[in-house]
Structure formats: structure tokens, C-alpha cells
Design a protein around this motif. Structure first.
Motif, PDB file in Angstrom:
ATOM      1  N   ALA A  34       0.469   1.295   0.353  1.00  0.00           N
ATOM      2  CA  ALA A  34       0.901  -0.017  -0.577  1.00  0.00           C
ATOM      3  C   ALA A  34      -0.473  -0.695  -0.188  1.00  0.00           C
ATOM      4  CB  ALA A  34       2.108  -0.722   0.361  1.00  0.00           C
ATOM      5  N   LYS A  35      -0.979  -1.337  -1.451  1.00  0.00           N
ATOM      6  CA  LYS A  35      -1.979  -2.230  -1.431  1.00  0.00           C
ATOM      7  C   LYS A  35      -1.540  -3.652  -1.919  1.00  0.00           C
ATOM      8  CE  LYS A  35      -5.885   0.809  -2.744  1.00  0.00           C
ATOM      9  NZ  LYS A  35      -7.089   1.097  -3.462  1.00  0.00           N
ATOM     10  N   ILE A  79      -4.498  -6.453   2.187  1.00  0.00           N
ATOM     11  CA  ILE A  79      -3.938  -5.543   3.168  1.00  0.00           C
ATOM     12  C   ILE A  79      -3.521  -4.069   2.526  1.00  0.00           C
ATOM     13  CG2 ILE A  79      -1.809  -5.240   4.637  1.00  0.00           C
ATOM     14  CD1 ILE A  79      -3.443  -7.952   5.292  1.00  0.00           C
ATOM     15  N   THR A  80      -3.710  -3.138   3.329  1.00  0.00           N
ATOM     16  CA  THR A  80      -3.317  -1.702   2.974  1.00  0.00           C
ATOM     17  C   THR A  80      -2.366  -1.154   3.861  1.00  0.00           C
ATOM     18  OG1 THR A  80      -5.537  -1.485   1.597  1.00  0.00           O
ATOM     19  CG2 THR A  80      -4.158   0.668   2.409  1.00  0.00           C
ATOM     20  N   GLU A 115       0.529  -2.879  -5.206  1.00  0.00           N
ATOM     21  CA  GLU A 115       0.324  -1.684  -5.849  1.00  0.00           C
ATOM     22  C   GLU A 115       0.904  -0.669  -4.871  1.00  0.00           C
ATOM     23  OE1 GLU A 115      -3.039   1.335  -7.627  1.00  0.00           O
ATOM     24  OE2 GLU A 115      -3.621  -0.632  -6.742  1.00  0.00           O
ATOM     25  N   LEU A 116       1.761   0.085  -5.337  1.00  0.00           N
ATOM     26  CA  LEU A 116       2.403   1.301  -4.606  1.00  0.00           C
ATOM     27  C   LEU A 116       1.683   2.549  -4.989  1.00  0.00           C
ATOM     28  CD1 LEU A 116       6.066   0.163  -4.410  1.00  0.00           C
ATOM     29  CD2 LEU A 116       4.374  -0.080  -2.537  1.00  0.00           C
ATOM     30  N   ILE A 117       1.180   3.330  -4.331  1.00  0.00           N
ATOM     31  CA  ILE A 117       0.487   4.794  -4.804  1.00  0.00           C
ATOM     32  C   ILE A 117       1.234   5.825  -3.837  1.00  0.00           C
ATOM     33  CG2 ILE A 117      -1.718   6.043  -4.720  1.00  0.00           C
ATOM     34  CD1 ILE A 117      -2.928   3.127  -4.509  1.00  0.00           C
ATOM     35  N   ASP A 118       1.924   6.811  -4.584  1.00  0.00           N
ATOM     36  CA  ASP A 118       2.634   7.896  -3.754  1.00  0.00           C
ATOM     37  C   ASP A 118       1.137   8.876  -3.731  1.00  0.00           C
ATOM     38  OD1 ASP A 118       5.052   6.983  -3.631  1.00  0.00           O
ATOM     39  OD2 ASP A 118       5.481   7.467  -5.436  1.00  0.00           O
TER      40      ASP A 118
END
Length: 130
Positions: A34-35, A79-80, A115-118
Motif C-alpha cells: 500500500a502506497k 508511507i509504504t 495505491e494498492l499493489i498486489d
């Protein structure tokens, strides 16, 4: 001959690295990044709400395996979060919990972008007991 030895050592090293955690590659574990961009005036409040949510999730949900949160050294509002869930069902259950819903409601005006990155696990190496 020396070139052959170095090539062989290199190939063995790569194969060892790939097999370090081959079980994880075949698992159904869910990995998500999650960014998040946070309003600079709300950063401390955001961190507090995030910490509360993460503590509750780790304590109460067996399927929430870990969170790792980092901030960009040049921009603390970037934040990541690296999230690990036992599987997709654990994640879907997680987002329905009271503590997650409270977090989302609390931070809705603090988060400027999300931004959600699977992702898929490629390889992992770690020290024992870490």
C-alpha cells in the motif's frame, strides 16, 4: 577452466537463492503493498491511527501475518506498507473488522492518495528467528 568454475558457482548460487523459500512461492499467502500519501499536517495522527489498527489486526486476526511500514526519508508523508495475509479470505475478512473500519473512517481526511499493489513473492531470505 577458471571461467567454468566461476560460472558453476554463479549458477549454484542463483539456484540456492531461488530455493531459499520455494515453499512460499507456491503458497496462497497474499502479499500487498500500500502506497499512501498523507497530509503533512495530519502525519502524527495518521501514524497513531495506523499503529492502533495494526496492533488490533495482529492481535485479533490469525490471518493477518505481518505489517512493515516505512516512510520515504526525503518525504515522511510518503508511507509504504508491506502487508502479508495468510490468504485472500484472511484479507477479505480483515477489511470487514471493526478495527479496520474505524481506521478507514479515522484517516479518510488524512490520506491524500492510496495505491494498492498486489504482488507475488519471488524469493525471500531471512535470518532464523527474525
Amino acid at each position: 577452466m577458471i571461467r567454468y568454475i566461476f560460472s558453476t558457482i554463479f549458477i549454484i548460487g542463483i539456484l540456492t537463492l531461488i530455493s531459499v523459500d520455494s515453499k512460499a512461492q507456491d503458497s496462497i499467502t497474499m502479499y500487498r503493498i500500500a502506497k499512501i500519501k498523507v497530509d503533512e499536517n495530519q502525519l502524527e495522527n495518521y501514524k497513531s491511527a495506523l499503529q492502533e489498527q495494526m496492533n488490533a489486526a495482529i492481535k485479533l486476526e490469525p490471518g493477518v501475518l505481518s505489517y512493515t511500514v516505512v516512510a520515504d526519508k526525503k518525504d515522511a508523508t510518503s508511507i509504504t506498507i508491506f502487508e502479508v495475509y495468510a490468504n485472500l479470505d484472511a484479507y477479505q475478512s480483515h477489511i470487514l473488522t471493526p478495527h479496520f473500519k474505524k481506521y478507514k473512517e479515522t484517516v479518510k481526511d488524512m490520506v491524500l492518495s492510496l495505491e494498492l499493489i498486489d504482488t507475488d513473492l519471488v524469493v525471500r531470505a531471512k535470518k532464523p528467528n527474525y
